[in-house]
Design a protein around this motif. Structure first.
Motif, PDB file in Angstrom:
ATOM      1  N   GLY A  33       0.826  -1.211   0.000  1.00 34.89           N
ATOM      2  CA  GLY A  33       0.000   0.000   0.000  1.00 34.89           C
ATOM      3  C   GLY A  33       0.856   1.255   0.000  1.00 34.89           C
ATOM      4  N   GLY A  34       1.933   1.251   0.778  1.00 32.80           N
ATOM      5  CA  GLY A  34       2.840   2.397   0.810  1.00 32.80           C
ATOM      6  C   GLY A  34       3.524   2.618  -0.527  1.00 32.80           C
ATOM      7  N   ALA A  35       3.917   1.514  -1.184  1.00 37.19           N
ATOM      8  CA  ALA A  35       4.560   1.630  -2.495  1.00 37.19           C
ATOM      9  C   ALA A  35       3.596   2.207  -3.527  1.00 37.19           C
ATOM     10  CB  ALA A  35       5.078   0.268  -2.950  1.00 37.19           C
ATOM     11  N   ILE A  36       2.358   1.769  -3.488  1.00 33.35           N
ATOM     12  CA  ILE A  36       1.344   2.274  -4.429  1.00 33.35           C
ATOM     13  C   ILE A  36       1.080   3.758  -4.167  1.00 33.35           C
ATOM     14  CG2 ILE A  36      -1.087   2.114  -5.104  1.00 33.35           C
ATOM     15  CD1 ILE A  36      -0.831  -0.932  -4.679  1.00 33.35           C
ATOM     16  N   ALA A  37       0.951   4.130  -2.884  1.00 35.27           N
ATOM     17  CA  ALA A  37       0.704   5.530  -2.538  1.00 35.27           C
ATOM     18  C   ALA A  37       1.883   6.406  -2.983  1.00 35.27           C
ATOM     19  CB  ALA A  37       0.476   5.673  -1.034  1.00 35.27           C
ATOM     20  N   ALA A  38       3.096   5.933  -2.756  1.00 34.95           N
ATOM     21  CA  ALA A  38       4.277   6.697  -3.166  1.00 34.95           C
ATOM     22  C   ALA A  38       4.321   6.861  -4.679  1.00 34.95           C
ATOM     23  CB  ALA A  38       5.550   6.008  -2.669  1.00 34.95           C
ATOM     24  N   TYR A  39       3.955   5.816  -5.407  1.00 29.24           N
ATOM     25  CA  TYR A  39       3.948   5.884  -6.872  1.00 29.24           C
ATOM     26  C   TYR A  39       2.997   6.983  -7.345  1.00 29.24           C
ATOM     27  CZ  TYR A  39       2.973   4.735 -11.713  1.00 29.24           C
ATOM     28  OH  TYR A  39       2.788   4.807 -13.053  1.00 29.24           O
ATOM     29  N   PHE A  40       1.777   6.996  -6.795  1.00 27.77           N
ATOM     30  CA  PHE A  40       0.802   7.983  -7.245  1.00 27.77           C
ATOM     31  C   PHE A  40       1.156   9.394  -6.784  1.00 27.77           C
ATOM     32  CE2 PHE A  40      -2.060   4.241  -7.727  1.00 27.77           C
ATOM     33  CZ  PHE A  40      -2.306   4.411  -9.072  1.00 27.77           C
ATOM     34  N   LEU A  41       1.763   9.528  -5.619  1.00 27.48           N
ATOM     35  CA  LEU A  41       2.143  10.861  -5.142  1.00 27.48           C
ATOM     36  C   LEU A  41       3.334  11.420  -5.901  1.00 27.48           C
ATOM     37  CD1 LEU A  41       1.744  10.439  -1.286  1.00 27.48           C
ATOM     38  CD2 LEU A  41       0.296  11.760  -2.815  1.00 27.48           C
ATOM     39  N   LEU A  42       4.281  10.566  -6.250  1.00 30.05           N
ATOM     40  CA  LEU A  42       5.499  11.047  -6.902  1.00 30.05           C
ATOM     41  C   LEU A  42       5.378  11.159  -8.413  1.00 30.05           C
ATOM     42  CD1 LEU A  42       8.185   9.168  -4.802  1.00 30.05           C
ATOM     43  CD2 LEU A  42       7.453  11.533  -4.618  1.00 30.05           C
ATOM     44  N   SER A  43       4.484  10.421  -9.018  1.00 28.89           N
ATOM     45  CA  SER A  43       4.320  10.530 -10.471  1.00 28.89           C
ATOM     46  C   SER A  43       3.112  11.408 -10.729  1.00 28.89           C
ATOM     47  CB  SER A  43       4.123   9.147 -11.098  1.00 28.89           C
ATOM     48  OG  SER A  43       2.880   8.594 -10.707  1.00 28.89           O
ATOM     49  N   GLY A  44       3.393  12.664 -11.042  1.00 27.57           N
ATOM     50  CA  GLY A  44       2.309  13.605 -11.303  1.00 27.57           C
ATOM     51  C   GLY A  44       1.572  13.225 -12.572  1.00 27.57           C
ATOM     52  N   ASP A  45       0.269  13.376 -12.540  1.00 30.25           N
ATOM     53  CA  ASP A  45      -0.541  13.078 -13.712  1.00 30.25           C
ATOM     54  C   ASP A  45      -0.593  14.326 -14.575  1.00 30.25           C
ATOM     55  OD1 ASP A  45      -3.883  11.655 -14.155  1.00 30.25           O
ATOM     56  OD2 ASP A  45      -2.309  12.105 -15.581  1.00 30.25           O
ATOM     57  N   SER A  46      -0.086  14.254 -15.781  1.00 29.25           N
ATOM     58  CA  SER A  46      -0.022  15.424 -16.653  1.00 29.25           C
ATOM     59  C   SER A  46      -1.402  15.842 -17.159  1.00 29.25           C
ATOM     60  CB  SER A  46       0.908  15.156 -17.829  1.00 29.25           C
ATOM     61  OG  SER A  46       0.400  14.078 -18.602  1.00 29.25           O
ATOM     62  N   ASN A  47      -2.400  14.998 -17.054  1.00 28.49           N
ATOM     63  CA  ASN A  47      -3.734  15.353 -17.520  1.00 28.49           C
ATOM     64  C   ASN A  47      -4.453  16.282 -16.553  1.00 28.49           C
ATOM     65  OD1 ASN A  47      -3.387  13.745 -19.746  1.00 28.49           O
ATOM     66  ND2 ASN A  47      -4.310  11.943 -18.787  1.00 28.49           N
ATOM     67  N   ASP A  48      -3.964  16.384 -15.301  1.00 27.17           N
ATOM     68  CA  ASP A  48      -4.637  17.208 -14.314  1.00 27.17           C
ATOM     69  C   ASP A  48      -4.310  18.689 -14.447  1.00 27.17           C
ATOM     70  OD1 ASP A  48      -5.770  14.953 -13.272  1.00 27.17           O
ATOM     71  OD2 ASP A  48      -4.359  14.763 -11.594  1.00 27.17           O
ATOM     72  N   SER A  49      -3.250  19.049 -15.126  1.00 27.23           N
ATOM     73  CA  SER A  49      -2.851  20.448 -15.196  1.00 27.23           C
ATOM     74  C   SER A  49      -3.533  21.144 -16.365  1.00 27.23           C
ATOM     75  CB  SER A  49      -1.334  20.566 -15.321  1.00 27.23           C
ATOM     76  OG  SER A  49      -0.916  19.950 -16.505  1.00 27.23           O
ATOM     77  N   SER A  50      -3.867  22.399 -16.113  1.00 34.17           N
ATOM     78  CA  SER A  50      -4.504  23.188 -17.162  1.00 34.17           C
ATOM     79  C   SER A  50      -3.426  23.752 -18.073  1.00 34.17           C
ATOM     80  CB  SER A  50      -5.315  24.318 -16.516  1.00 34.17           C
ATOM     81  OG  SER A  50      -4.429  25.239 -15.919  1.00 34.17           O
ATOM     82  N   PRO A  51      -3.802  24.203 -19.274  1.00 35.36           N
ATOM     83  CA  PRO A  51      -2.813  24.789 -20.179  1.00 35.36           C
ATOM     84  C   PRO A  51      -2.106  26.000 -19.578  1.00 35.36           C
ATOM     85  CG  PRO A  51      -4.834  24.313 -21.374  1.00 35.36           C
ATOM     86  CD  PRO A  51      -5.102  24.064 -19.918  1.00 35.36           C
ATOM     87  N   ALA A  52      -2.821  26.815 -18.803  1.00 38.90           N
ATOM     88  CA  ALA A  52      -2.200  27.987 -18.187  1.00 38.90           C
ATOM     89  C   ALA A  52      -1.130  27.561 -17.188  1.00 38.90           C
ATOM     90  CB  ALA A  52      -3.252  28.845 -17.494  1.00 38.90           C
ATOM     91  N   GLN A  53      -1.419  26.507 -16.400  1.00 37.61           N
ATOM     92  CA  GLN A  53      -0.434  26.014 -15.444  1.00 37.61           C
ATOM     93  C   GLN A  53       0.776  25.444 -16.168  1.00 37.61           C
ATOM     94  OE1 GLN A  53      -2.809  23.189 -13.324  1.00 37.61           O
ATOM     95  NE2 GLN A  53      -3.308  24.620 -11.682  1.00 37.61           N
ATOM     96  N   THR A  54       0.558  24.775 -17.274  1.00 39.70           N
ATOM     97  CA  THR A  54       1.659  24.180 -18.026  1.00 39.70           C
ATOM     98  C   THR A  54       2.566  25.262 -18.581  1.00 39.70           C
ATOM     99  OG1 THR A  54       0.217  22.333 -18.618  1.00 39.70           O
ATOM    100  CG2 THR A  54       2.224  22.621 -19.911  1.00 39.70           C
ATOM    101  N   GLU A  55       1.983  26.353 -19.121  1.00 41.34           N
ATOM    102  CA  GLU A  55       2.795  27.442 -19.647  1.00 41.34           C
ATOM    103  C   GLU A  55       3.599  28.105 -18.548  1.00 41.34           C
ATOM    104  OE1 GLU A  55       0.612  30.257 -21.954  1.00 41.34           O
ATOM    105  OE2 GLU A  55      -0.356  28.700 -23.134  1.00 41.34           O
TER     106      GLU A  55
END
Length: 170
Positions: A33-55
């Motif tokens: 469970g800790g390994a899974i949680a660390a994976y999701f916390l450390l690997s940011g999902d690029s689909n969550d960011s808006s274009p303004a945030q990306t720029e």
């Protein structure tokens, strides 16, 4: 004579074995469970960011983890008068740049940058560089001077930070 025999009765302790197995399984589940949680916390999902945030993220420097460093081949060695005595100062310098292209441009102009740094260091006040605040001021002046020199030659400062990787004063 009466023969006495010692017999050891070994009773299976089912409860203790059962407890050990349960503890091992629970520990394994917590670890997974800790390994899974660390994976999701450390690997940011690029689909969550808006274009303004990306720029904005692309425009701002991301810090040292994406940086490259250009080492100056030889340390700077110079004399500084402090309270009527001459002291020898040796400073090893690395320059932080953003990417490969900047690294190539900075390496091309190393003699010019070395001159700018030597001018900066030789004009330093010996009493002030004895303190950490004085070293930070010297580092800031060195950064300003190399950025000014690079801007004069190339039109862009290219260098983000001057790092002292060695500082000896005798």
């Amino acid at each position: 004579m009466a023969e006495e025999s010692l017999e050891l009765e070994i009773k299976p302790q089912a409860k203790s074995k059962k407890n050990i197995i349960i503890a091992a399984v629970v520990g394994l589940l917590v670890l997974i469970g800790g390994a899974i949680a660390a994976y999701f916390l450390l690997s940011g999902d690029s689909n969550d960011s808006s274009p303004a945030q990306t720029e904005t993220a692309m425009a701002e420097p991301e810090g040292p983890r994406n940086s490259m460093y250009v080492s100056l081949p030889a340390p700077f060695l110079f004399n500084l008068p402090i309270n009527g005595n001459e002291h020898v100062v040796q400073i090893k310098v690395q320059l932080q740049v953003r990417n490969d292209e900047h690294q190539v441009v900075v390496r091309k102009h190393l003699p010019f940058l070395r001159d700018a740094l030597l001018t900066t260091f030789s004009s330093a006040n010996g009493i002030t560089i004895n303190s950490s605040e004085g070293k930070e001021e010297l580092r800031t002046r060195a950064l300003l001077n190399v950025q000014t020199a690079m801007t004069a030659i190339t039109g862009s400062p290219y260098i983000e930070r001057v790092l002292f990787t060695g500082f000896v004063m005798q």
